[in-house]
Structure formats: structure tokens, C-alpha cells
Design a protein around this motif. Sequence first.
Motif, PDB file in Angstrom:
ATOM      1  N   TRP A  19      11.377   3.482   4.736  1.00  0.00           N
ATOM      2  CA  TRP A  19      11.520   3.734   6.167  1.00  0.00           C
ATOM      3  C   TRP A  19      11.986   2.512   6.945  1.00  0.00           C
ATOM      4  O   TRP A  19      12.184   2.573   8.151  1.00  0.00           O
ATOM      5  CB  TRP A  19      10.347   4.476   6.755  1.00  0.00           C
ATOM      6  N   PHE A  42       6.436   6.621  14.311  1.00  0.00           N
ATOM      7  CA  PHE A  42       5.190   6.068  13.765  1.00  0.00           C
ATOM      8  C   PHE A  42       4.880   4.766  14.472  1.00  0.00           C
ATOM      9  O   PHE A  42       5.735   3.879  14.561  1.00  0.00           O
ATOM     10  CB  PHE A  42       5.372   5.795  12.265  1.00  0.00           C
ATOM     11  N   ARG A  51      -4.958   2.378   3.686  1.00  0.00           N
ATOM     12  CA  ARG A  51      -3.899   2.843   4.581  1.00  0.00           C
ATOM     13  C   ARG A  51      -4.222   2.298   5.951  1.00  0.00           C
ATOM     14  O   ARG A  51      -5.388   2.301   6.367  1.00  0.00           O
ATOM     15  CB  ARG A  51      -3.865   4.381   4.634  1.00  0.00           C
ATOM     16  N   CYS A  52      -3.196   1.836   6.661  1.00  0.00           N
ATOM     17  CA  CYS A  52      -3.473   1.309   7.998  1.00  0.00           C
ATOM     18  C   CYS A  52      -3.948   2.427   8.906  1.00  0.00           C
ATOM     19  O   CYS A  52      -4.571   2.174   9.927  1.00  0.00           O
ATOM     20  CB  CYS A  52      -2.259   0.612   8.569  1.00  0.00           C
ATOM     21  N   THR A  53      -3.685   3.668   8.507  1.00  0.00           N
ATOM     22  CA  THR A  53      -4.110   4.829   9.280  1.00  0.00           C
ATOM     23  C   THR A  53      -5.450   5.395   8.792  1.00  0.00           C
ATOM     24  O   THR A  53      -5.877   6.457   9.247  1.00  0.00           O
ATOM     25  CB  THR A  53      -3.038   5.928   9.175  1.00  0.00           C
ATOM     26  N   THR A 109       5.553  -4.986   8.073  1.00  0.00           N
ATOM     27  CA  THR A 109       4.320  -4.191   8.025  1.00  0.00           C
ATOM     28  C   THR A 109       3.309  -4.949   7.197  1.00  0.00           C
ATOM     29  O   THR A 109       3.628  -5.392   6.076  1.00  0.00           O
ATOM     30  CB  THR A 109       4.561  -2.804   7.400  1.00  0.00           C
ATOM     31  N   ALA A 126      -4.912   9.734   8.674  1.00  0.00           N
ATOM     32  CA  ALA A 126      -3.788   9.259   7.862  1.00  0.00           C
ATOM     33  C   ALA A 126      -2.945  10.435   7.417  1.00  0.00           C
ATOM     34  O   ALA A 126      -3.426  11.564   7.324  1.00  0.00           O
ATOM     35  CB  ALA A 126      -4.308   8.513   6.638  1.00  0.00           C
ATOM     36  N   GLY A 127      -1.679  10.129   7.090  1.00  0.00           N
ATOM     37  CA  GLY A 127      -0.785  11.167   6.588  1.00  0.00           C
ATOM     38  C   GLY A 127       0.166  11.575   7.699  1.00  0.00           C
ATOM     39  O   GLY A 127      -0.171  12.362   8.564  1.00  0.00           O
ATOM     40  N   VAL A 128       1.365  10.972   7.684  1.00  0.00           N
ATOM     41  CA  VAL A 128       2.285  11.177   8.804  1.00  0.00           C
ATOM     42  C   VAL A 128       3.613  11.736   8.295  1.00  0.00           C
ATOM     43  O   VAL A 128       3.950  11.605   7.124  1.00  0.00           O
ATOM     44  CB  VAL A 128       2.514   9.861   9.569  1.00  0.00           C
ATOM     45  N   ILE A 170       7.305   2.698   2.604  1.00  0.00           N
ATOM     46  CA  ILE A 170       7.535   1.763   3.721  1.00  0.00           C
ATOM     47  C   ILE A 170       8.881   1.043   3.550  1.00  0.00           C
ATOM     48  O   ILE A 170       9.670   0.993   4.503  1.00  0.00           O
ATOM     49  CB  ILE A 170       6.335   0.805   3.922  1.00  0.00           C
ATOM     50  N   ASN A 184       0.801  -1.237   0.000  1.00  0.00           N
ATOM     51  CA  ASN A 184       0.000   0.000   0.000  1.00  0.00           C
ATOM     52  C   ASN A 184       0.822   1.269   0.000  1.00  0.00           C
ATOM     53  O   ASN A 184       0.368   2.300  -0.467  1.00  0.00           O
ATOM     54  CB  ASN A 184      -1.012  -0.019   1.149  1.00  0.00           C
TER      55      ASN A 184
HETATM   56  C1  UN1 Z   1       0.385   7.500   6.449  1.00  0.00           C
HETATM   57  O1  UN1 Z   1      -0.749   7.500   6.943  1.00  0.00           O
HETATM   58  O2  UN1 Z   1       0.903   8.517   5.971  1.00  0.00           O
HETATM   59  O3  UN1 Z   1       0.523   0.764   6.026  1.00  0.00           O
HETATM   60  C2  UN1 Z   1       1.257   6.317   6.454  1.00  0.00           C
HETATM   61  C3  UN1 Z   1       0.166   1.898   6.322  1.00  0.00           C
HETATM   62  C4  UN1 Z   1       1.012   2.654   7.295  1.00  0.00           C
HETATM   63  C5  UN1 Z   1       1.532   3.908   6.728  1.00  0.00           C
HETATM   64  C6  UN1 Z   1       0.580   5.041   6.827  1.00  0.00           C
HETATM   65  N1  UN1 Z   1       2.075   1.809   7.759  1.00  0.00           N
HETATM   66  O4  UN1 Z   1      -0.824   2.382   5.810  1.00  0.00           O
END
Ligand code: UN1
Length: 479
Positions: free
Chosen positions: A160, A447, A282-284, A226, A439-441, A157, A152
Motif C-alpha cells: 500500500w 487508512f 497490529r497497530c489497530t 509505518t 482491526a481489519g481494514v 504495507i 507486522n
Molecule cells: C488492519 O488492521 O487490517 O501496522 C491493518 C498496522 C496497520 C495496519 C492494520 N498499519 O498494524
Amino acid sequence: MTEVLTLEHVVAGGAVAGPPALTQTNPADPDDLRVEVPEADARLIANAADAAREAVGDLQTAGVEARADGLARVGRMLMADADALAELIARETGKVLGDARGEVVRAARIFDFFAGEALRNVGERFASTRPGVMVEVDYAPVGVVGLITPWNFPIAIPAWKIAPALSFGNAVVWKPSEVSSATAAALMAIIRRAVLPPGVVNMVLGGGAAGAAVIACEGVDAISFTGSERTGAAVRRAALERGVRVQAEMGGVNGLIILADADLDNAIDCAINGAFFAAGQRCTATSRILVEAAVADEVTERLLQRMGVLVMADPRAAGAQVGPLASLRQKATVTAQLQAIEATGLRPVVGGSGVDAPNAFFKPTLFVDAPLSSPLSHEEIFGPVAALFRVDDFDAAIAALNVNRFGLSAGLCTTSLARAEAFKLRAQAGMLMINQPTAGVDYHAPFGGVAASSYGPREQGRQAREFYTSVRTTYQLPL
Ligand code: UN1
């Protein structure tokens, strides 16, 4: 005509071919692109770990400035190639072109940030309780790190995880998702051109079996993962069984609270962005919109109005806001999840199904006034699906927010400073978003979540060092 990309693993700086085992097609247009992905076996992964082991020594010999230079070069090359990489991400994973380009720039900045961190890896030295003895604390590489990354954020990812791994002197065996392996190969090509020691990053391709083999590999000292909650639990068990360090970043069923005193223009923007952009993958993402009763009707109406004008289109089309899900398989998964929810008697007000065509588009979907006990509060749906719940007041909103086992990101829209402060104390989540989408970090801030969302030390920012190093304490009688 369909473009076919046949991918190869990269071990010890060289390409290793294998028979195609898995296929990914452009989820918006399967006739546009087909990616053929080989599957790494345990022997190849062991070779990759051996190459990485050797590279750990090379990195040490090269020193921190060479590492910083290499990472900064990767950052510059990503920036220079941003348009082409964004196009590939859009074609391979369905991410809207503007978001894809933003992600490449984010990845470039992550490499830049961790280039600097290589030079800032300072320890401390102090007097022992034993007169004359010095105590020194420094941060040593863990060794060979296994990285398992999802589709995603197919370049951010990996960035990071790879950037901090190298910054702190580790080498990598990387297994990207089979859904985004062409993007991974493009990043890998840049890393090879950046004149880092060969073997510093080894890319082994494949699906879940290859991922499991990386975790099982004796030569791998630590695992950063992840992905989904279910796979994350298996990763954790397997890593702990081998006794290796593990970090797992998993899902969330994130809530956004909208109070009656909120700036509703901003609140609606936050909800639409959080729930539907990136097609909810997005996980967020915002899965739950918890609205104070006094404004619930107005918020519902305005959300539906905005959903009605969301532009769902080919991710490369100008103005596209919502692209397809990343794969036909993901469309099948989300479709099955919605069928299971509808079988409980709940019906969405809009959406609820995939587009009836041989692509992976799924209609933005909103449930309104489902009971808090429904699966919509508890089960992560990795798609453009949100549920609006009506809550009586702030206390009820917090109770609803904290109702599930996750705790990744939590949002609050309010103009009350007192409520904002109370939210910080009471919301169970690793990341709190006040008048911001869930979302959006940022890449220079830690994180991660609490409870079932995350396991192990935080990723990103200065905190990334905790996972990628071991604290070393030295007692020394000065010579
Ligand atoms: C974001 O919200 O900017 O897998 C990043 C994901 C998260 C990253 C989100 N590890 O959606």
C-alpha cells in the motif's frame, strides 16, 4: 537442518551483495530458518536514489497504461504465488498461515486497485477570473519516495506504499524491516519480473541505521513510514529538518466499547479477534475493552472462557489462531513492558509472560479492572495483551476511550442506533468500527488516525494520491 537465506539489496534492477549484518530466525522454531540481512550504507542508498530518479523519467515516457499494466501484473503474480509467499511469511514472521495468505491476497488486490488509479488520475480545468485564460489543475509525481515499512504486515504495507507511489509516477527507495526482509525480497523479485522499468523500485536492506540514511539521503523527496510512535517522531523530525514531505503511521492503544445492549456473541468475537489475533501485533489491535458495568462480569467470564480455548500453535499448524511474536527481540520487549506494569502492583488474570522456551511465543494476557490511569490505558504493547475496564455508562465509556494521546481505531458494540451515531461524533479516532473488530481494514478506503497515531495525509483508497502527488496549477492563455 536450518535453511539459510542470504539476502541482497536491489539497486537499478540489479542485485547488490553486502556482508550479513542482521539475522532473523523463524520465531516459532529458530532451527527452521535463518535470514541473513546486509545493511545498506549512505553510498548505496544514494545510488538507489539516483536509479530511482532516472526511473521517474522512464515511467513518464512509458505512460500511464504501461504503469497500470505493470502494477496489474504484480497483482496477478502475487495471487499466483500466494501459497508460497504465505508459507514464507509464516516462517519468517510467525504470522498464522491463513492470515498470511489473506495478507498476500490483500496485497495483490492493492496492486490491482492502484493499477486502476493510474488511469483515474484526472485533474480539472476551468475558466480564470481573467477573461480568456484557462486554469488547469493536475497531480504531478513527487519524484523519489523513500518507504520504510514494518514487519507486522510484511507484504500488505509495502504494497500500500509501493503501488500508489508507482501508480502516480514516482519511483521508490524502499527499506523494509530487518525482521521481514526475506518476504520483502520475494515481493521485490515479483516486481522485477513484472517488466516495470529497472530502478523503479530499489530495495535497500538493513536496520534502523539504514532507515535513517534513507531519510537523510539528499535524493529522496518524500518519506512514508509505518512503525512505532518513537521512531515515527524521529522520522518526522529528520524529514522536516530536510524540508521533505513526510507521512507517518504509528501506533494506537485502541479501545473497544461494549455496551449492555450489545449482541454479546458478536462483541466477544470482536474483542478476541481484535486483541489476540496476529498475536496482538497490529497497530489497530484492541488493547482496551471498555465494558458497561451491567455486563462486565458476564463479558469477563466469556472472554476468559474463549481465551482458554484459543489455539496458540506453530503458525503453519492446522487450526492455529495465535502464533508467536515476530522475533525473540519482540518477546523481550513485551516481557519487559509487562514486568514494568506488574511492578506497579497490577497482575493479569491470565497470561503475563512469554512461553518458557527458545521461541517467541507469548501467552494471551488479560488484565481486569485496572485503574484507567494505569499504563494499560496509555502505552502501546505490541503483543497479545488486553485490559478490561468497567465503565458506568456510555458517557463514561467515551471519556475512557478518549483518555490517551492516540486515536487510530475505536470500536463500539451496541444495538442502539442513537449510541452508534453519538459514538461517531464523540470518539477521537481516524477509524471507527461499529459492531466490528478494531482491526481489519479495506484496501480501497482511507487508512489512518488522529492525534499521536498518524501524521500527514491518509494512506490507501483514493486519498492515497494526496501524499504521492503534488498539485500543479497552470494558468494558460490558449495558444
Ligand atoms: C488492519 O488492521 O487490517 O501496522 C491493518 C498496522 C496497520 C495496519 C492494520 N498499519 O498494524
